[in-house]
Scaffold this active site. Sequence first.
Site, short mmCIF file in Angstrom:
data_model
loop_
_atom_site.label_atom_id
_atom_site.label_comp_id
_atom_site.label_asym_id
_atom_site.label_seq_id
_atom_site.Cartn_x
_atom_site.Cartn_y
_atom_site.Cartn_z
N CYS A 253 0.79 -1.24 0.00
CA CYS A 253 0.00 0.00 0.00
C CYS A 253 0.82 1.29 0.00
CB CYS A 253 -0.94 -0.01 1.21
SG CYS A 253 -2.14 -1.35 1.13
N1 NAD Z 1 -2.66 -6.09 1.74
C1 NAD Z 1 -3.16 -5.05 2.36
O1 NAD Z 1 -2.83 -4.77 3.51
C2 NAD Z 1 -4.19 -4.16 1.70
C3 NAD Z 1 -4.90 -3.25 2.49
C4 NAD Z 1 -5.87 -2.46 1.92
C5 NAD Z 1 -6.08 -2.53 0.54
N2 NAD Z 1 -5.36 -3.39 -0.23
C6 NAD Z 1 -5.66 -3.43 -1.67
O2 NAD Z 1 -6.46 -4.56 -1.94
C7 NAD Z 1 -6.15 -5.09 -3.23
C8 NAD Z 1 -5.75 -6.55 -3.12
O3 NAD Z 1 -4.56 -6.60 -2.33
P1 NAD Z 1 -4.09 -7.93 -1.62
O4 NAD Z 1 -3.05 -7.51 -0.63
O5 NAD Z 1 -5.26 -8.72 -1.17
O6 NAD Z 1 -3.37 -8.67 -2.84
P2 NAD Z 1 -2.81 -10.20 -2.86
O7 NAD Z 1 -1.71 -10.19 -3.84
O8 NAD Z 1 -2.56 -10.67 -1.47
O9 NAD Z 1 -4.02 -11.05 -3.43
C9 NAD Z 1 -4.55 -10.84 -4.70
C10 NAD Z 1 -5.11 -12.17 -5.18
O10 NAD Z 1 -5.76 -11.91 -6.40
C11 NAD Z 1 -5.53 -13.03 -7.23
N3 NAD Z 1 -5.81 -12.63 -8.61
C12 NAD Z 1 -5.04 -11.94 -9.48
N4 NAD Z 1 -5.69 -11.79 -10.63
C13 NAD Z 1 -6.89 -12.40 -10.51
C14 NAD Z 1 -7.98 -12.59 -11.36
N5 NAD Z 1 -8.01 -12.08 -12.60
N6 NAD Z 1 -9.03 -13.28 -10.89
C15 NAD Z 1 -9.03 -13.78 -9.64
N7 NAD Z 1 -8.02 -13.63 -8.79
C16 NAD Z 1 -6.96 -12.94 -9.21
C17 NAD Z 1 -4.11 -13.42 -6.96
O11 NAD Z 1 -3.87 -14.77 -7.34
C18 NAD Z 1 -4.04 -13.22 -5.46
O12 NAD Z 1 -4.35 -14.40 -4.74
C19 NAD Z 1 -5.08 -4.17 -3.80
O13 NAD Z 1 -5.70 -3.17 -4.55
C20 NAD Z 1 -4.45 -3.58 -2.56
O14 NAD Z 1 -3.87 -2.32 -2.81
C21 NAD Z 1 -4.44 -4.22 0.33
#
Ligand code: NAD
Length: 396
Positions: A253
């Site tokens: 983030c």
């Molecule tokens: N990690 C955090 O602390 C956090 C906090 C707030 C917001 N976010 C936001 O949330 C979003 C997701 O982040 P995250 O940390 O969960 O990411 P992550 O990388 O942990 O997980 C994303 C998942 O999406 C899957 N994926 C990718 N393409 C896909 C598709 N086309 N169809 C289905 N699945 C698919 C991946 O295989 C992965 O398992 C981002 O925009 C991030 O900025 C993250």
Amino acid sequence: MRIAIIGQGYVGLTIAVGAASAGNSVVGFDVNQDLVNQLNSGNSHIEGISNSQLAGFVSSGLFTASTDPLVLEGSDVIVIAVPTPLDRDRNPDLSFVHAAAELINQHVKTPTLVINESTSYPGTLRKEIAARITGVEHLFASSPERVDPGNTEWGTKNTPRLIGGLTPTAVAKAREFYASFCDSIIEVSSPEVAEAAKIFENTFRQVNIALVNEFAQISDALGISSREVIEAAATKPYGFMPFNPGPGVGGHCIPVDPSYLAHVANQVGVPATFIKRANEVNLAMPAYVVKRVVAGAGGSIAGKSVVVVGVSYKANVADTRETPAAAVIDLLRAQGAIVVWHDDLVGSWRGESSAALGKFDIAVVVIKHDGVSDAAIKFSKYVFDCTGTIADAEGI
Ligand SMILES: NC(=O)c1ccc[n+]([C@@H]2O[C@H](COP(=O)([O-])OP(=O)(O)OC[C@H]3O[C@@H](n4cnc5c(N)ncnc54)[C@H](O)[C@@H]3O)[C@@H](O)[C@H]2O)c1
């Protein structure tokens, strides 16, 4: 309700468990077959969700994971929680968001509520998601995720949740969904406001961390402790909020989201100068750390044994994305040091494994997880501490 969540990473799985705990029937869709198999076996890959909790939802039938896009059809709500990284030029990479929109476009023919939780710039729901899904009258809302991995005080239930929708009906339906597992819901006038609030929150942190990192360098040059100054300043009951200096910023983030704001700012002709400068200061912190280590170790670290303690991006999580430890290690090696790292939560990373703590010439503490003992770090002759938690150690 029947809920489908696209993406089962930190955010998607957290929401899945939140929704299942309210009695919703949840299917977690992901393109990663190994991850889906693990989840269906009750193995959680994130802190804050235990295997037993996940296994309970799997065995009761409230949660199932799948790689089959056909599971999306027939859902009351579809949540998008996919990565939103930067490309090589540090511009937004919306390819995952576009792929998720395309999945819905192809496979969901019954009108449903589509919510985007992925972090992105204002206009993403309207222009990059809704505009790509045609031929079916879906509802669209944005509810940016605020999960803080490892935070035991603030979780999905008690962190207030923002909602903005393309129509009042979308907002009402999104409220109904989130009210099933969140205590506090705040409606804003548009999805753009919700999207902008999320990236402004993270930009606020990025800029303040950069400010305190610069201040730490000024304080050190002046011969005073930045941490003591910050503690003293924080006794003011209003108008000041303490941030701590460190080796830089990591995770999905803080190093990434502000660049999404800078990107749209540039598009509308407003230079995002604070974001640019904050990036420069934070990205330069590993070099500052190594400069201090070299000076503290007598002017040269060539041939010296160094253990870098903590390689995840923050304490008590195993996530190494964008971790400043990578640059610290590379820069130490560039100075000729023989470097290993210790992080039992991470275990293996960049083709290397966590080394045991012991008698090294130098220990550089980048992050300190709760289980790491100060005494074991102090086996090393010289300790440089980026966390401000090790008594009598030099550091920032
Ligand atoms: N990690 C955090 O602390 C956090 C906090 C707030 C917001 N976010 C936001 O949330 C979003 C997701 O982040 P995250 O940390 O969960 O990411 P992550 O990388 O942990 O997980 C994303 C998942 O999406 C899957 N994926 C990718 N393409 C896909 C598709 N086309 N169809 C289905 N699945 C698919 C991946 O295989 C992965 O398992 C981002 O925009 C991030 O900025 C993250």
